[in-house]
Design an enzyme around this catalytic site. Sequence first.
Site, PDB file in Angstrom:
ATOM      1  CG  LEU A   1     -17.994  -0.126   3.811  1.00 58.81           C
ATOM      2  CD1 LEU A   1     -17.352   1.152   4.350  1.00 58.81           C
ATOM      3  CD2 LEU A   1     -19.421  -0.270   4.347  1.00 58.81           C
ATOM      4  N   GLY A   2     -17.827  -2.273  -0.559  1.00 56.65           N
ATOM      5  CA  GLY A   2     -17.782  -2.224  -2.018  1.00 56.65           C
ATOM      6  C   GLY A   2     -16.442  -1.767  -2.560  1.00 56.65           C
ATOM      7  N   GLY A   3     -15.531  -1.318  -1.686  1.00 53.87           N
ATOM      8  CA  GLY A   3     -14.199  -0.918  -2.130  1.00 53.87           C
ATOM      9  C   GLY A   3     -14.228   0.361  -2.930  1.00 53.87           C
TER      10      GLY A   3
ATOM     11  N   PRO B   1     -18.666   2.045  -4.336  1.00 55.03           N
ATOM     12  CG  PRO B   1     -19.069   4.161  -3.459  1.00 55.03           C
ATOM     13  CD  PRO B   1     -18.457   3.460  -4.636  1.00 55.03           C
TER      14      PRO B   1
ATOM     15  CE1 TYR C   1      -3.128  -2.946   0.178  1.00 57.61           C
ATOM     16  CE2 TYR C   1      -3.495  -2.505   2.498  1.00 57.61           C
ATOM     17  CZ  TYR C   1      -3.757  -3.245   1.373  1.00 57.61           C
ATOM     18  OH  TYR C   1      -4.656  -4.278   1.433  1.00 57.61           O
TER      19      TYR C   1
HETATM   20  N1  LIG Z   1      -6.470  -8.861   0.568  1.00 58.11           N
HETATM   21  C1  LIG Z   1      -6.676  -8.053  -0.437  1.00 58.11           C
HETATM   22  O1  LIG Z   1      -6.373  -8.368  -1.590  1.00 58.11           O
HETATM   23  C2  LIG Z   1      -7.313  -6.724  -0.173  1.00 58.11           C
HETATM   24  C3  LIG Z   1      -7.841  -5.985  -1.252  1.00 58.11           C
HETATM   25  C4  LIG Z   1      -8.451  -4.785  -0.962  1.00 58.11           C
HETATM   26  C5  LIG Z   1      -8.538  -4.320   0.339  1.00 58.11           C
HETATM   27  N2  LIG Z   1      -8.005  -5.046   1.370  1.00 58.11           N
HETATM   28  C6  LIG Z   1      -8.128  -4.590   2.779  1.00 58.11           C
HETATM   29  O2  LIG Z   1      -9.501  -4.427   3.056  1.00 58.11           O
HETATM   30  C7  LIG Z   1      -9.731  -3.137   3.632  1.00 58.11           C
HETATM   31  C8  LIG Z   1     -11.122  -2.673   3.281  1.00 58.11           C
HETATM   32  O3  LIG Z   1     -11.251  -2.480   1.883  1.00 58.11           O
HETATM   33  P1  LIG Z   1     -11.330  -1.037   1.209  1.00 58.11           P
HETATM   34  O4  LIG Z   1     -10.883   0.006   2.165  1.00 58.11           O
HETATM   35  O5  LIG Z   1     -10.642  -1.107  -0.084  1.00 58.11           O
HETATM   36  O6  LIG Z   1     -12.851  -0.910   0.849  1.00 58.11           O
HETATM   37  P2  LIG Z   1     -14.194  -0.665   1.715  1.00 58.11           P
HETATM   38  O7  LIG Z   1     -13.899  -0.766   3.175  1.00 58.11           O
HETATM   39  O8  LIG Z   1     -15.231  -1.538   1.136  1.00 58.11           O
HETATM   40  O9  LIG Z   1     -14.568   0.818   1.324  1.00 58.11           O
HETATM   41  C9  LIG Z   1     -13.730   1.893   1.542  1.00 58.11           C
HETATM   42  C10 LIG Z   1     -14.335   3.091   0.819  1.00 58.11           C
HETATM   43  O10 LIG Z   1     -15.555   3.440   1.447  1.00 58.11           O
HETATM   44  C11 LIG Z   1     -15.509   4.824   1.817  1.00 58.11           C
HETATM   45  N3  LIG Z   1     -16.188   4.953   3.117  1.00 58.11           N
HETATM   46  C12 LIG Z   1     -15.897   4.304   4.261  1.00 58.11           C
HETATM   47  N4  LIG Z   1     -16.756   4.651   5.241  1.00 58.11           N
HETATM   48  C13 LIG Z   1     -17.603   5.565   4.689  1.00 58.11           C
HETATM   49  C14 LIG Z   1     -18.694   6.319   5.199  1.00 58.11           C
HETATM   50  N5  LIG Z   1     -19.114   6.191   6.472  1.00 58.11           N
HETATM   51  N6  LIG Z   1     -19.336   7.169   4.359  1.00 58.11           N
HETATM   52  C15 LIG Z   1     -18.939   7.307   3.076  1.00 58.11           C
HETATM   53  N7  LIG Z   1     -17.901   6.620   2.529  1.00 58.11           N
HETATM   54  C16 LIG Z   1     -17.231   5.756   3.341  1.00 58.11           C
HETATM   55  C17 LIG Z   1     -14.057   5.195   1.905  1.00 58.11           C
HETATM   56  O11 LIG Z   1     -13.886   6.553   1.589  1.00 58.11           O
HETATM   57  P3  LIG Z   1     -13.337   7.616   2.697  1.00 58.11           P
HETATM   58  O12 LIG Z   1     -11.863   7.402   2.765  1.00 58.11           O
HETATM   59  O13 LIG Z   1     -13.733   8.928   2.120  1.00 58.11           O
HETATM   60  O14 LIG Z   1     -14.039   7.306   3.980  1.00 58.11           O
HETATM   61  C18 LIG Z   1     -13.441   4.307   0.838  1.00 58.11           C
HETATM   62  O15 LIG Z   1     -13.500   4.921  -0.420  1.00 58.11           O
HETATM   63  C19 LIG Z   1      -8.607  -2.282   3.050  1.00 58.11           C
HETATM   64  O16 LIG Z   1      -8.407  -1.120   3.801  1.00 58.11           O
HETATM   65  C20 LIG Z   1      -7.454  -3.261   3.062  1.00 58.11           C
HETATM   66  O17 LIG Z   1      -6.855  -3.248   4.353  1.00 58.11           O
HETATM   67  C21 LIG Z   1      -7.417  -6.254   1.120  1.00 58.11           C
END
Ligand SMILES: NC(=O)c1ccc[n+]([C@@H]2O[C@H](COP(=O)([O-])OP(=O)(O)OC[C@H]3O[C@@H](n4cnc5c(N)ncnc54)[C@H](OP(=O)(O)O)[C@@H]3O)[C@@H](O)[C@H]2O)c1
Length: 288
Positions: free
Chosen positions: A215-217, A220, A64
Amino acid sequence: MVSTSLPGGTWTLGDLPVTRFGYGAMQLAGPWVMGPPADRGGALAVLRAAVELGITHIDTSEAYGPHVTNQLIREALHPYPDSLHIVTKVGANRDQQGGWPPARDPESLRRSVHENLETLGLDVLDLVNLRLGDAVGPQPGSVAEAFETLVGLQQQGLIRHLGLSNATPEQVAEAQAIAPIVCVQNMYNLAHRQDDELIEALAEQGIAYVPFFPLGGFSPLQSSVLSTVAARLEAAPMSVALAWLLRRSPNILLIPGTSSTTHLRENIAGAALPLSDDDLAELDKIGR
Ligand SMILES: NC(=O)c1ccc[n+]([C@@H]2O[C@H](COP(=O)([O-])OP(=O)(O)OC[C@H]3O[C@@H](n4cnc5c(N)ncnc54)[C@H](OP(=O)(O)O)[C@@H]3O)[C@@H](O)[C@H]2O)c1
């Protein structure tokens, strides 16, 4: 045991007690998870708020940024509280275009474990996930050589526990025949239910399932059913999506990502949203 008022209570990853409500640090890097954040102070504040709010499980990766989120975690939180467990992953690099080329040969894995130790400022990594597949999703193929490399590093005392990410059920079984795992981290949310059976199987074995993109990554979650249920409950769709995951199975751990302290607080409050059996039945139809 960790005592917590966070929604979902606690889970034990191997021998590490963690809050089921964790934090995913990926969103702290720059756009498309490359380079530094626009608001470095804000990123450090989110990490400190997560720990102050009681979160004891942070998910990260050396990829990252690359390096960026690990360095932010170290700057914000080192020396780490004993209760905090940082989970990292190895198995992918970054290229100039922001792609995630696989790096699962033994030398790359060893280098990545040592880089994670250095950037996080740790002597031992609590939990390392071997990231498999590609950007499209899990892909079939043997994990033996890569997983055995990590088992070797575990035996050297550099890693406490192992997990898999972006894995097929066959790869989970293959790894488990080599050494124990304590979690699987795959893409899963209200609309992407491909791992329903795997979640049940892992729950029976006391192994955690950690959905990424809860949350859809980058796109959304969007669903008319989700919007309808959220409107009826006077809640945000994201709150419903997180509350549903906590109710889906006791072995599910949340790592929603955000670069905003406000969103972090909203998500903690939202995950506590009570869902009735009727709400659950309606939501269940989305990804089936
Ligand atoms: N193993 C793998 O291959 C892999 C792949 C992807 C991710 N991951 C891990 O999984 C974690 C979660 O995935 P992710 O962060 O990609 O996706 P997520 O948690 O599904 O969604 C994050 C997105 O949602 C927004 N968001 C969060 N809370 C919100 C709220 N209350 N209101 C409006 N928007 C909101 C964030 O924007 P804001 O920043 O504006 O809040 C960001 O754009 C990552 O942080 C990472 O550690 C692992």
